[in-house]
Design a protein around this motif. Structure first.
Motif, PDB file in Angstrom:
ATOM      1  N   GLY A   1      24.714 138.724  52.769  1.00  0.00           N
ATOM      2  CA  GLY A   1      26.168 138.611  52.773  1.00  0.00           C
ATOM      3  C   GLY A   1      26.791 139.237  54.007  1.00  0.00           C
ATOM      4  N   ILE A   2      26.220 140.365  54.452  1.00  0.00           N
ATOM      5  CA  ILE A   2      26.723 141.029  55.658  1.00  0.00           C
ATOM      6  C   ILE A   2      26.491 140.139  56.876  1.00  0.00           C
ATOM      7  N   ARG A   3      25.294 139.614  56.997  1.00  0.00           N
ATOM      8  CA  ARG A   3      24.955 138.797  58.175  1.00  0.00           C
ATOM      9  C   ARG A   3      25.676 137.461  58.189  1.00  0.00           C
ATOM     10  N   GLU A   4      26.039 136.949  57.010  1.00  0.00           N
ATOM     11  CA  GLU A   4      26.752 135.677  56.934  1.00  0.00           C
ATOM     12  C   GLU A   4      28.269 135.855  57.076  1.00  0.00           C
ATOM     13  N   GLY A   5      28.714 137.105  57.199  1.00  0.00           N
ATOM     14  CA  GLY A   5      30.131 137.347  57.386  1.00  0.00           C
ATOM     15  C   GLY A   5      30.936 137.454  56.105  1.00  0.00           C
ATOM     16  N   LYS A   6      30.267 137.448  54.939  1.00  0.00           N
ATOM     17  CA  LYS A   6      30.992 137.617  53.677  1.00  0.00           C
ATOM     18  C   LYS A   6      31.545 139.041  53.565  1.00  0.00           C
ATOM     19  N   PHE A   7      30.855 139.981  54.199  1.00  0.00           N
ATOM     20  CA  PHE A   7      31.300 141.368  54.253  1.00  0.00           C
ATOM     21  C   PHE A   7      31.426 141.753  55.718  1.00  0.00           C
ATOM     22  N   PRO A   8      32.556 141.496  56.356  1.00  0.00           N
ATOM     23  CA  PRO A   8      32.713 141.759  57.797  1.00  0.00           C
ATOM     24  C   PRO A   8      32.599 143.248  58.120  1.00  0.00           C
ATOM     25  N   VAL A   9      32.190 143.519  59.352  1.00  0.00           N
ATOM     26  CA  VAL A   9      32.135 144.897  59.833  1.00  0.00           C
ATOM     27  C   VAL A   9      33.528 145.520  59.741  1.00  0.00           C
ATOM     28  N   GLY A  10      33.589 146.744  59.216  1.00  0.00           N
ATOM     29  CA  GLY A  10      34.861 147.429  59.063  1.00  0.00           C
ATOM     30  C   GLY A  10      35.472 147.306  57.676  1.00  0.00           C
ATOM     31  N   THR A  11      34.874 146.449  56.829  1.00  0.00           N
ATOM     32  CA  THR A  11      35.347 146.327  55.446  1.00  0.00           C
ATOM     33  C   THR A  11      34.369 147.047  54.514  1.00  0.00           C
ATOM     34  N   PHE A  12      34.732 147.115  53.238  1.00  0.00           N
ATOM     35  CA  PHE A  12      33.899 147.802  52.255  1.00  0.00           C
ATOM     36  C   PHE A  12      33.178 146.796  51.361  1.00  0.00           C
ATOM     37  N   LEU A  13      31.950 147.147  50.988  1.00  0.00           N
ATOM     38  CA  LEU A  13      31.232 146.350  49.996  1.00  0.00           C
ATOM     39  C   LEU A  13      31.911 146.511  48.641  1.00  0.00           C
ATOM     40  N   PRO A  14      31.636 145.593  47.694  1.00  0.00           N
ATOM     41  CA  PRO A  14      32.161 145.794  46.339  1.00  0.00           C
ATOM     42  C   PRO A  14      31.736 147.156  45.793  1.00  0.00           C
ATOM     43  N   GLY A  15      32.537 147.726  44.932  1.00  0.00           N
ATOM     44  CA  GLY A  15      32.237 149.042  44.380  1.00  0.00           C
ATOM     45  C   GLY A  15      31.014 149.043  43.481  1.00  0.00           C
TER      46      GLY A  15
END
Length: 235
Positions: A33-47
């Protein structure tokens, strides 16, 4: 931010059919998800609670999955804020966590910290990534050179970042042989709960080489230490 993540079954049949531990399956899914851009750099993962529900996993399993990503240098867990995405690519570093300063490498008793500068700064994007904080967070940056004796051989160049309320420690460091973290703990009655250490090999820039008195491009070892104090706060 809402992101669709497939919920994993954790019944005995599902687990026995796979040789990959559940926490690794979860970390791999989050990594994708991180590499595909679902979780962009600078944002937080789901809790944690959301991840527990989505993957039908225990809190321990979720924390192990997040630890894998943190060890890769992709995320940084922040107490009370969540898990911040730092990068889409793994950092080529060795990461270790210790629980006591007694486990750390110690400088010789004859070493001296020579204060070069101290200033209050706000973290820009590169520094925020390095420190695992938010862009704009305030720190006091203390730069110094540790040598053997007052005018001895340089051991290392140190850039120390402390939270603003501990910034006054800079004025006590010059000519001192004690570790900075030890002086902070004593002066401000701070406890040290965990220390994360990151080791990275590299080469010295022209500026750093000049301070250390060696040739630019000389091999170097970068040692980053993150000290967690009361309530899990990195100070």
């Amino acid at each position: 931010m809402q992101v669709e993540l497939g919920k994993k079954r954790t019944d005995d049949g599902a687990q026995s059919s796979s040789r990959v531990p559940l926490y690794r399956q979860i970390s791999d899914t989050l990594l994708a998800g991180i590499r595909e851009g679902k979780f962009p750099v600078g944002t937080f993962l789901p809790g944690e609670l959301e991840l527990i529900d989505r993957f039908d996993a225990s809190r321990h399993t979720i924390r192990e999955a997040l630890r894998v990503l943190e060890d890769m240098g992709l995320v940084k867990r922040q107490r009370g804020r969540g898990t911040l995405v730092l990068s889409t690519e793994a950092s080529p570093a060795f990461v270790q966590m210790v629980h006591s300063p007694s486990e750390l490498f110690s400088y010789p008793d004859s070493s001296i910290f020579r204060l070069l500068s101290d200033e209050r700064i706000k973290a820009d994007k590169p520094l925020a990534k390095e420190l695992g904080c938010q862009v704009g967070d305030e720190w006091v940056q203390i730069s110094g050179l540790r040598t053997l004796g007052d005018d001895g051989i340089p051991i290392c160049l140190a850039n120390v970042y402390v939270i603003p309320e501990y910034g006054s420690i800079a004025q006590r460091l010059g000519g001192n042989s004690r570790p900075v973290y030890e002086m902070i703990a004593e002066t401000f009655k701070e406890s040290i709960e965990n220390i994360t250490i990151r080791l990275t090999a590299g080469v010295l820039s022209e500026q750093k080489a000049a301070i250390l008195g060696v040739e630019p491009g000389s091999p170097s070892l970068s040692v980053s230490r993150f000290y967690q104090g009361r309530g899990g706060r990195i100070f």
